[in-house]
Write a protein that holds these residues in place. Structure first.
Motif, PDB file in Angstrom:
ATOM      1  N   LYS A 236      76.175  13.204  63.687  1.00  0.00           N
ATOM      2  CA  LYS A 236      74.796  12.805  63.400  1.00  0.00           C
ATOM      3  C   LYS A 236      73.813  13.727  64.106  1.00  0.00           C
ATOM      4  O   LYS A 236      72.812  14.159  63.519  1.00  0.00           O
ATOM      5  CB  LYS A 236      74.575  11.355  63.833  1.00  0.00           C
ATOM      6  N   PHE A 237      74.086  14.023  65.382  1.00  0.00           N
ATOM      7  CA  PHE A 237      73.184  14.894  66.139  1.00  0.00           C
ATOM      8  C   PHE A 237      73.054  16.244  65.450  1.00  0.00           C
ATOM      9  O   PHE A 237      71.941  16.755  65.254  1.00  0.00           O
ATOM     10  CB  PHE A 237      73.694  15.069  67.567  1.00  0.00           C
ATOM     11  N   VAL A 238      74.185  16.832  65.072  1.00  0.00           N
ATOM     12  CA  VAL A 238      74.152  18.151  64.446  1.00  0.00           C
ATOM     13  C   VAL A 238      73.469  18.082  63.088  1.00  0.00           C
ATOM     14  O   VAL A 238      72.731  19.002  62.701  1.00  0.00           O
ATOM     15  CB  VAL A 238      75.582  18.713  64.323  1.00  0.00           C
ATOM     16  N   GLY A 239      73.674  16.983  62.358  1.00  0.00           N
ATOM     17  CA  GLY A 239      72.998  16.839  61.076  1.00  0.00           C
ATOM     18  C   GLY A 239      71.485  16.865  61.219  1.00  0.00           C
ATOM     19  O   GLY A 239      70.787  17.547  60.454  1.00  0.00           O
ATOM     20  N   TYR A 240      70.979  16.134  62.206  1.00  0.00           N
ATOM     21  CA  TYR A 240      69.527  16.131  62.428  1.00  0.00           C
ATOM     22  C   TYR A 240      69.054  17.459  63.019  1.00  0.00           C
ATOM     23  O   TYR A 240      67.939  17.911  62.712  1.00  0.00           O
ATOM     24  CB  TYR A 240      69.144  14.973  63.337  1.00  0.00           C
ATOM     25  N   ALA A 241      69.882  18.092  63.856  1.00  0.00           N
ATOM     26  CA  ALA A 241      69.518  19.406  64.390  1.00  0.00           C
ATOM     27  C   ALA A 241      69.412  20.425  63.260  1.00  0.00           C
ATOM     28  O   ALA A 241      68.474  21.234  63.225  1.00  0.00           O
ATOM     29  CB  ALA A 241      70.546  19.854  65.428  1.00  0.00           C
ATOM     30  N   ALA A 271      75.578  19.906  71.763  1.00  0.00           N
ATOM     31  CA  ALA A 271      76.495  18.969  71.110  1.00  0.00           C
ATOM     32  C   ALA A 271      77.922  19.192  71.579  1.00  0.00           C
ATOM     33  O   ALA A 271      78.682  18.232  71.775  1.00  0.00           O
ATOM     34  CB  ALA A 271      76.402  19.121  69.593  1.00  0.00           C
ATOM     35  N   ALA A 272      78.316  20.457  71.776  1.00  0.00           N
ATOM     36  CA  ALA A 272      79.671  20.752  72.242  1.00  0.00           C
ATOM     37  C   ALA A 272      79.893  20.200  73.643  1.00  0.00           C
ATOM     38  O   ALA A 272      80.947  19.614  73.946  1.00  0.00           O
ATOM     39  CB  ALA A 272      79.908  22.261  72.216  1.00  0.00           C
ATOM     40  N   TRP A 273      78.904  20.364  74.521  1.00  0.00           N
ATOM     41  CA  TRP A 273      79.037  19.861  75.886  1.00  0.00           C
ATOM     42  C   TRP A 273      79.132  18.341  75.908  1.00  0.00           C
ATOM     43  O   TRP A 273      79.959  17.766  76.619  1.00  0.00           O
ATOM     44  CB  TRP A 273      77.864  20.333  76.739  1.00  0.00           C
ATOM     45  N   MET A 288      81.278  24.717  69.396  1.00  0.00           N
ATOM     46  CA  MET A 288      81.069  25.956  70.139  1.00  0.00           C
ATOM     47  C   MET A 288      81.307  27.170  69.244  1.00  0.00           C
ATOM     48  O   MET A 288      80.592  28.187  69.353  1.00  0.00           O
ATOM     49  CB  MET A 288      81.995  26.005  71.352  1.00  0.00           C
ATOM     50  N   LEU A 289      82.253  27.084  68.344  1.00  0.00           N
ATOM     51  CA  LEU A 289      82.487  28.183  67.406  1.00  0.00           C
ATOM     52  C   LEU A 289      81.283  28.373  66.485  1.00  0.00           C
ATOM     53  O   LEU A 289      80.928  29.502  66.139  1.00  0.00           O
ATOM     54  CB  LEU A 289      83.744  27.918  66.587  1.00  0.00           C
TER      55      LEU A 289
END
Length: 342
Positions: A236-241, A271-273, A288-289
């Motif tokens: 979800k975080f990455v989607g909004y980012a 997000a990776a952390w 991270m990739l």
């Protein structure tokens, strides 16, 4: 909103005059924390202010806590609004529209302002009309409200638009005091963004207005670390980012792509952390990739990215040690930058 428009009419009595500062507190299911947030806003050394709490359709005890608190305090500076759940952006927007002050401070319902915050922010902003956004350092506190002594220090005292795209130097949503004019010129928070909404908002203000951002170099916000953060949803975080970055790319065509890529990679690093901190190493590696695809030399130019990569590759016992080490390095590194740049 399930309430009449709370803004005063043009012919309102002089006793209803607008205070210089409105503190907007969005609240959703924060019953254990909301009283501390409201009391901290009302306990500012600067007394000429109002506090607008927007209960965003809470389903826990938040409405009852607010009702009891309002009755106990009997403070005319406190206003409580309630609306159907619309998310953080919608709650902040409702509070901003209801606010009467020339300056608007944001305080999340589970965080706390220290007593001098309002006075220090307005002291800077009233003295320099070019400053539209002010922010401060923050101190972490436990879920129970105990101060940790660990400080989240901003990296830059006067972040530019490009600085802010690369990284969120404001830290969190409870540090900012903005001029009302910023929202009048640039618009309000985007309701469709349920995360990264402040990232997009502050950059839009710096892009669309002539205002600048200024650090108040003291820890004036207490940021609560909650157990619910362990349920961090990286997808979800990455989607909004991704959505926020698409909006920035669409609306800011003159910003160099290398700056946009740096900001996008930073979202993936964060997000990776968080994913590896929650024990989801596979998700962390994939994120991270994605960061490295945007910034191939990220590991060699940003020690935080290197720390995240090492944590992903390390066994759990070593990750615990690395987490403590990175935390100490972050405090030391940020402190040096703050001294140099303020």
């Amino acid at each position: 909103m399930n309430a009449e428009d709370p803004r005063p009419s043009p012919d309102a009595d002089a006793s209803e005059r607008a205070p210089p500062l409105s503190i907007v507190i969005p609240a959703y299911n924060v019953a254990p924390y909301i009283e501390a947030a409201v009391r901290s806003a009302l306990a500012q050394t600067m007394r000429d202010l109002e506090v607008v709490v927007v209960d965003d359709g809470s389903t826990d005890d938040t409405p009852r806590v607010l009702a009891r608190l309002a009755a106990a305090l009997d403070d005319p500076r406190l206003r409580i609004l309630r609306q159907d759940n619309g998310g953080l952006s919608a709650a902040r927007n409702a509070g901003i529209l209801a606010a009467r002050g020339e300056f608007i401070g944001l305080l999340d319902g589970d965080d706390v302002w220290l007593p001098q915050k309002a006075a220090l922010h307005l002291g800077v902003m009233t003295g320099d009309p070019s400053i539209g956004l002010t922010f401060s350092h923050s101190e972490y506190m436990t879920e129970a409200g105990a101060r940790s002594g660990d400080i989240l220090l901003a990296g830059k005292a006067h972040p530019s638009l490009h600085d802010m795209i690369r990284r969120n130097h404001f830290g969190n949503g409870s540090t900012v005091v903005a001029r009302r004019a910023c929202f009048e010129e640039a618009g309000l928070f985007l309701p469709e963004l349920r995360s990264c909404e402040d990232y997009e908002m502050w950059r839009r203000i710096l892009w669309m207005t002539g205002y600048e951002a200024q650090l108040i170099p003291r820890p004036l916000t207490l940021y609560r670390l909650r157990e619910s953060s362990l349920s961090f949803d990286s997808r979800k975080f990455v989607g909004y980012a991704d959505m926020a970055m698409a909006i920035l790319r669409r609306d800011m065509p003159n910003v160099p792509e290398r700056v946009m890529r740096a900001g996008h990679a930073e979202h993936y690093r964060i997000a990776a952390w968080k994913a590896v901190s929650c024990g989801r190493r596979g998700d962390a590696l994939a994120l991270m990739l994605r960061a490295l695809a945007l910034r191939p030399f990220f590991l060699f130019t940003d020690w935080r990215a290197l720390g995240a990569a090492v944590a992903i590759a390390a066994p759990q016992s070593l990750r615990d040690v690395l987490a403590s080490t990175v935390k100490a390095l972050q405090k030391s590194h940020s402190g040096v930058k703050s001294i140099m740049e303020t």
